[in-house]
Design an enzyme around this catalytic site. Structure first.
Site, PDB file in Angstrom:
ATOM      1  CB  CYS A   2     -64.538   9.310   8.639  1.00 50.86           C
ATOM      2  SG  CYS A   2     -63.797   8.455  10.047  1.00 50.86           S
ATOM      3  NE  ARG A  27     -69.247  11.643   6.595  1.00 49.88           N
ATOM      4  CZ  ARG A  27     -70.319  10.419   6.510  1.00 49.88           C
ATOM      5  NH1 ARG A  27     -71.636  10.782   6.105  1.00 49.88           N
ATOM      6  NH2 ARG A  27     -70.163   9.227   6.669  1.00 49.88           N
ATOM      7  CD1 TRP A  74     -66.607  11.867  15.598  1.00 47.32           C
ATOM      8  CD2 TRP A  74     -66.423   9.622  15.586  1.00 47.32           C
ATOM      9  NE1 TRP A  74     -67.191  11.302  16.693  1.00 47.32           N
ATOM     10  CE2 TRP A  74     -67.542  10.116  16.842  1.00 47.32           C
ATOM     11  CE3 TRP A  74     -66.617   8.107  15.093  1.00 47.32           C
ATOM     12  CZ2 TRP A  74     -68.133   9.272  17.480  1.00 47.32           C
ATOM     13  CZ3 TRP A  74     -67.252   7.367  16.124  1.00 47.32           C
ATOM     14  CH2 TRP A  74     -67.828   8.057  17.438  1.00 47.32           C
ATOM     15  CG  ASN A  99     -66.532   6.789   7.054  1.00 52.29           C
ATOM     16  OD1 ASN A  99     -66.757   6.274   8.053  1.00 52.29           O
ATOM     17  ND2 ASN A  99     -67.814   7.077   6.374  1.00 52.29           N
ATOM     18  N   GLY A 100     -65.072   4.148   8.617  1.00 54.46           N
ATOM     19  CA  GLY A 100     -65.668   2.686   9.122  1.00 54.46           C
ATOM     20  C   GLY A 100     -64.539   1.995  10.065  1.00 54.46           C
ATOM     21  CD  GLU A 499     -84.471  16.181  19.948  1.00 51.85           C
ATOM     22  OE1 GLU A 499     -84.057  15.146  20.280  1.00 51.85           O
ATOM     23  OE2 GLU A 499     -83.733  17.081  19.149  1.00 51.85           O
ATOM     24  CE  LYS A 503     -80.558  18.778  19.404  1.00 50.13           C
ATOM     25  NZ  LYS A 503     -81.313  17.648  18.809  1.00 50.13           N
ATOM     26  CD  GLU A 506     -77.454  16.157  20.272  1.00 45.06           C
ATOM     27  OE1 GLU A 506     -77.234  15.158  19.680  1.00 45.06           O
ATOM     28  OE2 GLU A 506     -78.434  16.830  20.270  1.00 45.06           O
ATOM     29  CG  HIS A 522     -92.038   7.470  41.728  1.00 42.85           C
ATOM     30  ND1 HIS A 522     -92.467   7.086  42.680  1.00 42.85           N
ATOM     31  CD2 HIS A 522     -93.014   7.896  40.866  1.00 42.85           C
ATOM     32  CE1 HIS A 522     -93.665   6.897  42.575  1.00 42.85           C
ATOM     33  NE2 HIS A 522     -94.032   7.644  41.507  1.00 42.85           N
ATOM     34  CE  LYS A 621     -77.118  16.288  10.660  1.00 45.68           C
ATOM     35  NZ  LYS A 621     -77.746  16.424  11.932  1.00 45.68           N
TER      36      LYS A 621
HETATM   37  C1  G6P Z   1     -76.150  11.005  15.658  1.00 45.51           C
HETATM   38  C2  G6P Z   1     -76.345  12.568  15.641  1.00 45.51           C
HETATM   39  C3  G6P Z   1     -77.924  12.657  16.199  1.00 45.51           C
HETATM   40  C4  G6P Z   1     -78.909  11.830  15.284  1.00 45.51           C
HETATM   41  C5  G6P Z   1     -78.549  10.436  15.489  1.00 45.51           C
HETATM   42  C6  G6P Z   1     -79.224   9.574  14.625  1.00 45.51           C
HETATM   43  O1  G6P Z   1     -75.952  10.852  17.125  1.00 45.51           O
HETATM   44  O2  G6P Z   1     -75.514  13.386  16.162  1.00 45.51           O
HETATM   45  O3  G6P Z   1     -78.102  13.892  15.884  1.00 45.51           O
HETATM   46  O4  G6P Z   1     -80.001  11.942  15.818  1.00 45.51           O
HETATM   47  O5  G6P Z   1     -77.093  10.303  15.148  1.00 45.51           O
HETATM   48  O6  G6P Z   1     -79.171   9.843  13.123  1.00 45.51           O
HETATM   49  P1  G6P Z   1     -80.128   9.779  12.015  1.00 45.51           P
HETATM   50  O7  G6P Z   1     -79.346  10.066  10.776  1.00 45.51           O
HETATM   51  O8  G6P Z   1     -80.294   8.022  12.063  1.00 45.51           O
HETATM   52  O9  G6P Z   1     -81.285  10.263  12.403  1.00 45.51           O
END
Ligand code: G6P
Length: 626
Positions: A2, A27, A74, A99-100, A499, A503, A506, A522, A621
């Protein structure tokens, strides 16, 4: 999680709020809304979906007023819909954006319903709207004899005493027509300081179009913006406090896509520059300057006997790479754990443990909670708690994590807008290498000198890795129609495989998993067939020969292999085997370089699939809720 924007000005605020929402859309983007006070009446526009849908509504019916609040959502409580979109109103007189999460909203809602309040939405926020309005009216009645209206600030403060949870909020009331009250606890909120106009937002980025001066509110702060008194801040105990004004250093261009089609692509291409910025001022001759970590770092580092690293998402993967480095180069036992697990465990902490958090935003709820957990255990002198100190590696200056840690090292990635993290990750890796070198007992040796030199050369190597863009775009076609993919790596490249898989899932919504290559037989080998592309990360390191055997296991099962390998690696392309060469670098820095082609791969696959690259579905994010 949010985005909030609010403005109290002498001019029309619709444009300012709308631009702020666009900049905050990273956000959350399930729905958006705005309310302004038009000639004493609260007028609201809301739309399901992205900010563009709200913008469309505003072109049909513009809002005209010089005070307003806005929100991009969100969803947590209540599905994404117009009726659940913020701002929420109470009696058409009070408007709130939030927000929250309000954890005790159910009993509070029951209480209000028993009192005759009818709810429009399924949200927890609407409960807060009615509680503040009710407190405001009570004061109004009490004050009537004196001819005064209620005090919105006092009404908000009284309500905050009743709610549990994490929040940032902004409130306005038609009966307090030139005031906005904001509060933060657990979610970020900044004050934008203008000339005869002031603002609130979840992130300074939202307001760079109107100001570059910001006050970062602290936990429990309540702020009142008013014509009469400008900006007034009150600490959790209700006492007025002064907070410093900071000037934003990155400039407004950071918030625009420039020539790039997506923020993610721009951010991938910024990596050589931001890595150079992260190294700037932190290397001297052939060593790392410990002073980069803050006052007292040297004395603390000398005593460190082990390291606990805690983070979420992509940041967690950076921590996993660092474990290999800290063990190999500094000889320090290291654990790495996702914050949401660490904080709920009875962690046994050996004496002289350095507690390290990694976070792009510095506001991730679980990471912050893990830090507070560590600090409270350290304070309690619990016998199983040997914390020596806390260090945050973070990208956002002034964020909660940096403020609450003993030491902080800022990555200099600049604002990262794409939800899928790219440049924040590689700058974290660089910062973690600086930490590793600073924690070594044998400072000033040849190995340190060689790595410092390699770090200095890293931006140029990354420029070469970015030149792989064309071939990778071509290769991405092999993935666009697939439903699953497997990523393999060994050693420091295992977290890079993780990672790469993260990606891909996501932003392209392809199911992707990563395994240490040795684990293939395994279990995951059972999945390998012609429909399961397998990506392997194969630098020229001590594990290469073992990895090659693992790759043979895939080929023997008819799997299609895509190998990213050093130029010197003797692997020849063949049927079902594509090899892409990655520029050479010091073996220990290879994870940073190999990240680039995997980022580019997921980007191109997502573009081919036509997904929303910068704002993938269901994600946000900065996750400021648990
Ligand atoms: C969310 C984002 C990720 C990020 C994670 C941790 O899930 O979508 O891209 O890695 O939060 O966020 P931070 O700001 O703590 O690195």
């Amino acid at each position: 999680m949010c985005g909030i924007v609010a403005a109290l000005a002498a001019r029309n605020v619709q444009g300012i709020l709308l631009e702020g929402l666009k900049r905050l859309e990273y956000r959350g983007y399930d729905s958006a809304g705005m309310a302004v006070l038009e000639n004493g009446t609260l007028v609201r526009q809301r739309a399901n979906g992205k900010v563009a849908a709200l913008e469309e509504k505003l072109t049909q019916r513009a809002l005209k007023g010089s005070i307003g609040i806005a929100h991009t959502r969100w969803a947590t409580h209540g599905k994404p819909s117009e009726v659940n979109a913020h701002p929420h109103l109470a009696r058409e007189r009070l408007a709130i954006v939030h927000n929250g999460i309000i954890e005790n909203f159910e009993p509070l809602k029951d209480e209000l319903e028993a009192d005759g309040v009818t709810f429009e939405s399924e949200t927890d926020t609407e409960v807060v709207a009615h509680l503040i309005d009710r407190a405001f009216r009570h004061q109004n009645r009490a004050n009537q004899d004196g001819g005064e209206t209620g005090d919105l600030l006092a009404a908000v403060q009284a309500t905050l005493d009743r709610i549990d949870g994490a929040y940032a909020l902004a409130v306005m009331h038609a009966d307090a027509p030139r005031e906005i009250v904001g509060a933060r606890k657990g979610s970020p909120l900044v004050v934008g300081v203008g000339i005869d106009e002031n603002f609130l937002a979840s992130d300074a980025l939202a307001l760079l179009q109107v100001t570059d001066r910001f006050i970062y509110l602290q936990e429990g702060d309540v702020v009142r913006l008013s014509d009469a008194h400008g900006i007034e801040i009150f600490a959790a105990d209700g006492q007025p406090v002064e907070r410093p004004v900071h000037t934003f250093e990155h400039g407004d261009s950071a918030a625009s896509r420039g020539e790039y089609r997506h923020f993610m692509l721009k951010e991938i291409h910024e990596q050589p520059t931001v890595i150079a910025a992260t190294l700037e001022g932190r290397l001297s001759g052939s060593h790392v300057l410990e002073s980069s970590f803050g006052v007292g770092a040297r004395a603390l580092f000398e005593r460190v006997k082990q390291v606990h690293i805690v983070a979420c998402g992509t940041s967690y993967h950076a921590g996993m790479v660092a474990r290999y480095w800290l063990e190999k180069l500094a000889g320090l036992p290291t654990t790495v754990e996702v914050a949401s697990e660490y904080r709920y465990r009875e962690v046994v902490v050996p004496e002289n443990t350095l507690f390290v958090t990694l976070s792009q935003s510095g506001e991730t709820a679980d990471t912050l909670a893990a830090l507070r957990y560590a600090k409270s255990r350290a304070k309690s002198r619990d016998k199983t708690s040997g914390y020596l100190g806390t260090l945050a590696i973070c990208n956002v200056p002034g964020s909660s994590l940096t403020r609450e840690s003993d030491l902080a090292l800022m990555t200099q990635a600049g604002p990262e807008i794409g939800v899928a993290s790219t440049k924040a990750f590689t700058t974290q890796l660089v910062a973690l290498m600086l930490l590793t070198l600073s924690l070594r007992k044998s400072r000033g040796d040849e190995r340190e000198a060689a790595l410092v030199q390699a770090l200095r050369g890293l931006p140029a190597v990354l420029d070469n890795a970015l030149a792989m863009d064309g071939p990778i775009a071509e290769l991405s076609e092999a993935f666009a129609e697939k439903h699953h993919a497997l990523f393999l790596g060994r050693g420091t490249q295992f977290p890079i495989a993780l990672e790469g898989a993260l990606k891909l899932k996501e932003i392209s919504y392809i199911h992707a998993e990563a395994y240490p290559a040795g684990e293939l037989k395994h279990g995951p080998l059972a999945l390998v067939d012609a429909d399961m592309p397998v990506v392997a990360v194969a630098p020229n390191d001590e594990l290469l020969e073992k990895l090659k055997s693992n790759l043979q296991e895939v080929r023997a099962r008819g799997g299609e292999l895509f190998v990213f390998a050093d130029e010197g690696v003797a692997l020849t392309a063949a049927e079902n085997l594509r090899v892409l060469h990655v520029p050479p670098v010091d073996e220990l820095l290879a994870p940073i370089v190999y990240t680039i082609p995997l980022q580019l791969l997921s980007y191109h696959v997502a573009v081919l699939k036509g997904t929303d690259v910068d704002q993938p579905r269901n994600l946000a994010k900065s996750v400021t809720v648990e």
